[in-house]
Design an enzyme around this catalytic site. Structure first.
Site, PDB file in Angstrom:
ATOM      1  N   ASP A  90     123.703  90.624 -14.389  1.00 11.11           N
ATOM      2  CA  ASP A  90     123.906  89.202 -14.683  1.00 11.11           C
ATOM      3  C   ASP A  90     125.206  89.023 -14.060  1.00 11.11           C
ATOM      4  OD1 ASP A  90     121.836  89.146 -16.358  1.00 11.11           O
ATOM      5  OD2 ASP A  90     123.136  89.662 -18.274  1.00 11.11           O
TER       6      ASP A  90
ATOM      7  N   ASP B   7     113.587  82.808 -24.973  1.00 11.75           N
ATOM      8  CA  ASP B   7     115.177  83.343 -25.776  1.00 11.75           C
ATOM      9  C   ASP B   7     114.934  82.900 -27.155  1.00 11.75           C
ATOM     10  OD1 ASP B   7     115.454  83.563 -23.149  1.00 11.75           O
ATOM     11  OD2 ASP B   7     116.955  82.045 -22.740  1.00 11.75           O
TER      12      ASP B   7
END
Length: 237
Positions: A129, A8
């Site tokens: 998500d 990330d």
């Protein structure tokens, strides 16, 4: 099932956030290539790269992504974060990504998603998500008021490369996965399912494998050493 280390990106560094909150950064590796080299050295071959800055409209880490994708031929990369137009989809794939991950616009604009999925069949992975059961967007900051089952039904006919389902309520907390959610998603969809959020133990990975997940993205537990990366690589890389 394959285990997939997460890389990330934030401000040029590799980070891990608790619950996706920018105010709760727990891990930082200044050079993301160091993270890639570490996981590659243990035997991992597939990696999940997310541009957190692009996801939140705070900037871009394209230069870093390019360095990661050109490090070693033959590795598999899924790349996402702020991919909200066709030109960016094309650019990510052209840069060497095996799959491009689209989230916010894919959820909000089904016509656009259908167009890019047909234009790049098998290359587009949709990020669903999930917070509780609601699908959230815009770097997990906005609710869609849509249940995950409703979203899955819309995605079902498209020629996707898979679905990346992240249990946001489990993300970065090292408290285990939302197994019932992942089991439901696998049962409900013909697409490859990549599970993310809360992977903490080898038992979590084995449970996801038994549930039928194609892959599991792992972040915090690997970076903190809570999960022994060498053991994961031996069994799931």
């Amino acid at each position: 099932m394959i285990a997939i280390p997460a890389i990330d990106l934030r401000e040029g560094a590799c980070v891990q956030l608790v619950g996706g909150s920018y105010d709760a950064e727990r891990v930082r590796v200044n050079d993301p290539l160091d993270a890639l080299k570490k996981w590659r050295g243990l035997g991992f071959k597939t990696f999940h790269v997310v541009d957190l800055d692009a996801a939140l409209g705070k900037g871009s880490n394209l230069e870093v992504i390019s360095r990661l994708l050109t490090y070693e031929p033959g590795l598999t990369f899924t790349v996402g974060g702020g991919v909200r137009d066709t030109a960016r989809v094309e650019a990510v794939l052209a840069s060497g990504a095996s799959f491009v991950v689209v989230g916010t616009r894919a959820i909000e604009d089904t016509a656009w998603l259908s167009d890019v999925a047909l234009r790049f069949p098998g290359k587009v992975v949709v990020a669903a998500d999930v917070k509780g059961r609601e699908v959230v967007t815009r770097g997990w900051t906005a609710g869609s008021a849509r249940d995950v089952s409703d979203v899955l039904s819309v995605l079902e006919p498209l020629p996707l490369g898979g679905l990346l389902v992240t249990a946001v309520h489990k993300e970065g907390q090292m408290g285990g996965v939302d197994l019932p959610l992942m089991q439901e998603v696998v049962r409900s969809s013909r697409h490859r399912i990549y599970a993310s959020g809360g992977v903490t133990t080898l038992e979590d990975l084995r449970a996801l494998a038994e549930a039928g997940a194609h892959g599991a993205v792992i972040g915090m537990a690997l970076y903190t050493g809570k999960l022994d990366a060498a053991s994961v690589a031996r069994e799931f890389a």
